[in-house]
Design a protein around this motif. Structure first.
Motif, PDB file in Angstrom:
ATOM      1  N   ARG A  63       1.107  -1.258  -0.198  1.00 45.11           N
ATOM      2  CA  ARG A  63      -0.325   0.167  -0.202  1.00 45.11           C
ATOM      3  C   ARG A  63       0.834   0.940  -0.568  1.00 45.11           C
ATOM      4  NH1 ARG A  63      -5.541  -1.565   1.538  1.00 45.11           N
ATOM      5  NH2 ARG A  63      -5.168  -3.720   1.962  1.00 45.11           N
ATOM      6  N   THR A 112      -6.545   8.263  -2.762  1.00 42.38           N
ATOM      7  CA  THR A 112      -5.556   6.897  -2.990  1.00 42.38           C
ATOM      8  C   THR A 112      -5.047   6.947  -1.590  1.00 42.38           C
ATOM      9  OG1 THR A 112      -5.753   6.430  -5.228  1.00 42.38           O
ATOM     10  CG2 THR A 112      -3.939   4.870  -4.196  1.00 42.38           C
ATOM     11  N   GLU A 166      -7.074   6.403   0.926  1.00 39.79           N
ATOM     12  CA  GLU A 166      -7.475   4.885   1.436  1.00 39.79           C
ATOM     13  C   GLU A 166      -6.749   4.150   2.397  1.00 39.79           C
ATOM     14  OE1 GLU A 166      -9.831   4.604  -1.232  1.00 39.79           O
ATOM     15  OE2 GLU A 166     -11.440   5.206  -0.897  1.00 39.79           O
ATOM     16  N   GLU A 167      -5.206   4.398   1.725  1.00 40.71           N
ATOM     17  CA  GLU A 167      -4.741   3.168   1.719  1.00 40.71           C
ATOM     18  C   GLU A 167      -3.691   3.203   2.992  1.00 40.71           C
ATOM     19  OE1 GLU A 167      -4.113   0.323  -0.893  1.00 40.71           O
ATOM     20  OE2 GLU A 167      -6.390   1.407  -1.620  1.00 40.71           O
ATOM     21  N   HIS A 215      -4.431   4.637   5.011  1.00 39.67           N
ATOM     22  CA  HIS A 215      -4.890   4.508   6.629  1.00 39.67           C
ATOM     23  C   HIS A 215      -4.492   2.967   6.602  1.00 39.67           C
ATOM     24  CE1 HIS A 215      -9.115   3.621   8.186  1.00 39.67           C
ATOM     25  NE2 HIS A 215      -8.599   4.314   9.309  1.00 39.67           N
ATOM     26  N   GLN A 216      -4.761   2.285   5.347  1.00 39.39           N
ATOM     27  CA  GLN A 216      -5.489   0.684   5.491  1.00 39.39           C
ATOM     28  C   GLN A 216      -4.329  -0.330   5.995  1.00 39.39           C
ATOM     29  OE1 GLN A 216      -7.830  -0.575   1.830  1.00 39.39           O
ATOM     30  NE2 GLN A 216      -9.009   1.112   2.350  1.00 39.39           N
ATOM     31  N   ARG A 231      -6.905   8.970  10.090  1.00 37.12           N
ATOM     32  CA  ARG A 231      -8.486   9.189   9.842  1.00 37.12           C
ATOM     33  C   ARG A 231      -9.482  10.033   9.281  1.00 37.12           C
ATOM     34  NH1 ARG A 231     -12.257   8.210   8.112  1.00 37.12           N
ATOM     35  NH2 ARG A 231     -14.871   7.450   8.359  1.00 37.12           N
ATOM     36  N   ALA A 287      -9.746  11.040   4.771  1.00 36.38           N
ATOM     37  CA  ALA A 287     -10.885  10.691   3.713  1.00 36.38           C
ATOM     38  C   ALA A 287     -11.444  11.695   3.947  1.00 36.38           C
ATOM     39  CB  ALA A 287     -11.531   9.186   3.449  1.00 36.38           C
ATOM     40  N   ASN A 299     -13.470  12.815   0.280  1.00 34.47           N
ATOM     41  CA  ASN A 299     -13.245  11.668  -0.920  1.00 34.47           C
ATOM     42  C   ASN A 299     -14.662  11.767  -1.730  1.00 34.47           C
ATOM     43  OD1 ASN A 299     -10.514  11.230   0.137  1.00 34.47           O
ATOM     44  ND2 ASN A 299     -11.087   9.097   0.326  1.00 34.47           N
TER      45      ASN A 299
END
Length: 385
Positions: A283, A319, A322-323, A325-326, A357, A360, A365
């Motif tokens: 990621r 991207t 999201e990425e 954070h993940q 967090r 986004a 987003n």
């Protein structure tokens, strides 16, 4: 300015940020010590041309520095990146008189800039305003409430968006510079967020009067500044901060796993652990590659308003948010409750997850996906930037 010189200045700021990190996050207090070090090292003047006393840096330098600061403290990194966004707008669109007055002050570390673009009812939407800017003789009258102003209580100056004098529509927006001593600055409410606590993004009301030459660019043409400076600098700078935070988190996890305290306690051949580490690294590498590509496109493209470039910039922001954070969320699963969930772990994953967090939500987003859907309809050939 050499790369080594920039790295040394950045390391000095990061060291100060790290020293006060626990307190600024716990108390949701602005990192005044890190800002003071940015002033002292000249980092506030990174984008100021050498002719005005600055470091003469580039967008690439902003990205590199934001990644490095993000590894230590995402709030400090975002404060720096957003200041640089404001400086970039002044350098490109400020009139000669304003540049000559203001840029040397920024270069000397005497002016830290805050952005005033949010507005009650429209959030962070940049291309409209309901707050009227009044022109009177050679002055501009400001009366502006903003629900979120990052670092606003500590800023020396503000770039403020307002509806242009005598506008034909709310979309005729002007950008105006105001020094703190030209304003009455009133705080409203408190700042107690989940993450990004040290950004101290309180609500402010600004009232005052500034000279007419403090308009940045042409009255009513803020859209041009957004397309050429604000949006590219925001998406590149923010993504760099998020990337740095995720990379720093992974680095701390790997050091913990390889450290003497983990010997005999952690199975480094665990397929689940190895898979989680691989996914986090994947990621991070994905965001890094997209950031580098977008940066190159922005640097080599004359017209940034074309759909393929706007889609790329928005894709980078979405991207990265999201990425990154993940990636951190997956690392929490990898190391479990003790080192993933608890505040006192040296991995600081809990802190990083809370900060990321916000990514986004920082210009939503969801909003960008709606914009990108419309832009995608304009490019049936799917021309990639």
């Amino acid at each position: 300015m050499t790369a080594a010189s920039l790295a040394q200045r950045t390391d000095q700021v990061a060291a100060v940020a790290a020293e006060h990190l626990a307190r600024t996050d716990r108390d949701a207090s602005f990192p005044v010590e890190a800002l003071a070090e940015m002033r002292r090292t000249g980092l506030l003047g990174l984008l100021v041309p050498a002719s005005h006393g600055g470091l003469g840096g580039t967008t690439e330098d902003v990205v590199t520095t934001s990644i490095a600061l993000g590894r230590t403290d995402m709030s400090v990194a975002m404060i720096f990146a957003m200041h640089c966004q404001q400086v970039a707008a002044l350098v490109r669109y400020g009139n000669q008189r304003l540049r000559d007055e203001l840029l040397p002050e920024i270069a000397a570390g005497r002016v830290y800039l805050a952005s005033v673009t949010t507005e009650a009812g429209k959030g962070g939407h940049l291309l409209s305003s309901e707050s009227a800017l009044t022109a009177r003789d050679d002055e501009l009258l400001i009366d502006r409430f903003a629900p979120i102003v990052t670092g606003g209580e500590y800023a020396d100056g503000f770039l403020v968006t307002m509806q242009s004098p005598a506008p034909a529509s709310p979309n005729q927006v002007s950008l105006v510079y105001a020094h703190r001593d030209q304003l009455t600055v009133e705080r409203s409410g408190d700042w107690q967020p989940l993450g990004m606590r040290a950004s101290h993004s309180v609500a402010l009301r600004l009232t005052g009067t500034v000279p007419a030459h403090h308009v940045v660019g042409e009255h009513g043409d803020f859209r041009t500044i957004v397309t050429t400076v604000f949006a590219p600098m925001a998406h590149l700078g923010w993504s760099a901060c998020w990337l740095g935070t995720a990379a720093g988190a992974l680095s701390r996890v790997v050091k913990l796993l390889r450290g003497p305290q983990s010997r005999g306690r952690v199975n480094l051949d665990s397929e689940l652990l190895l898979t989680r580490l691989s996914q986090a690294r994947q990621r991070i590498e994905t965001v890094h590659a997209l950031l580098a590509h977008t940066q190159q496109v922005v640097a080599t493209t004359d017209d940034l308003s074309v759909p393929r470039v706007q889609l790329l910039l928005n894709s980078l922001k979405i991207t990265a948010a999201e990425e990154c954070h993940q990636a951190v969320d997956g690392l929490i699963d990898a190391v479990g409750m003790r080192h993933g969930y608890l505040k006192d772990s040296p991995t600081r994953l809990e802190h990083s997850l809370r900060d990321l967090r916000s990514a986004a939500l920082n210009y939503s987003n969801d909003r960008l996906h709606l914009v990108d859907g419309k832009l995608a309809l304009l490019d049936a050939e799917v021309r990639l930037a």
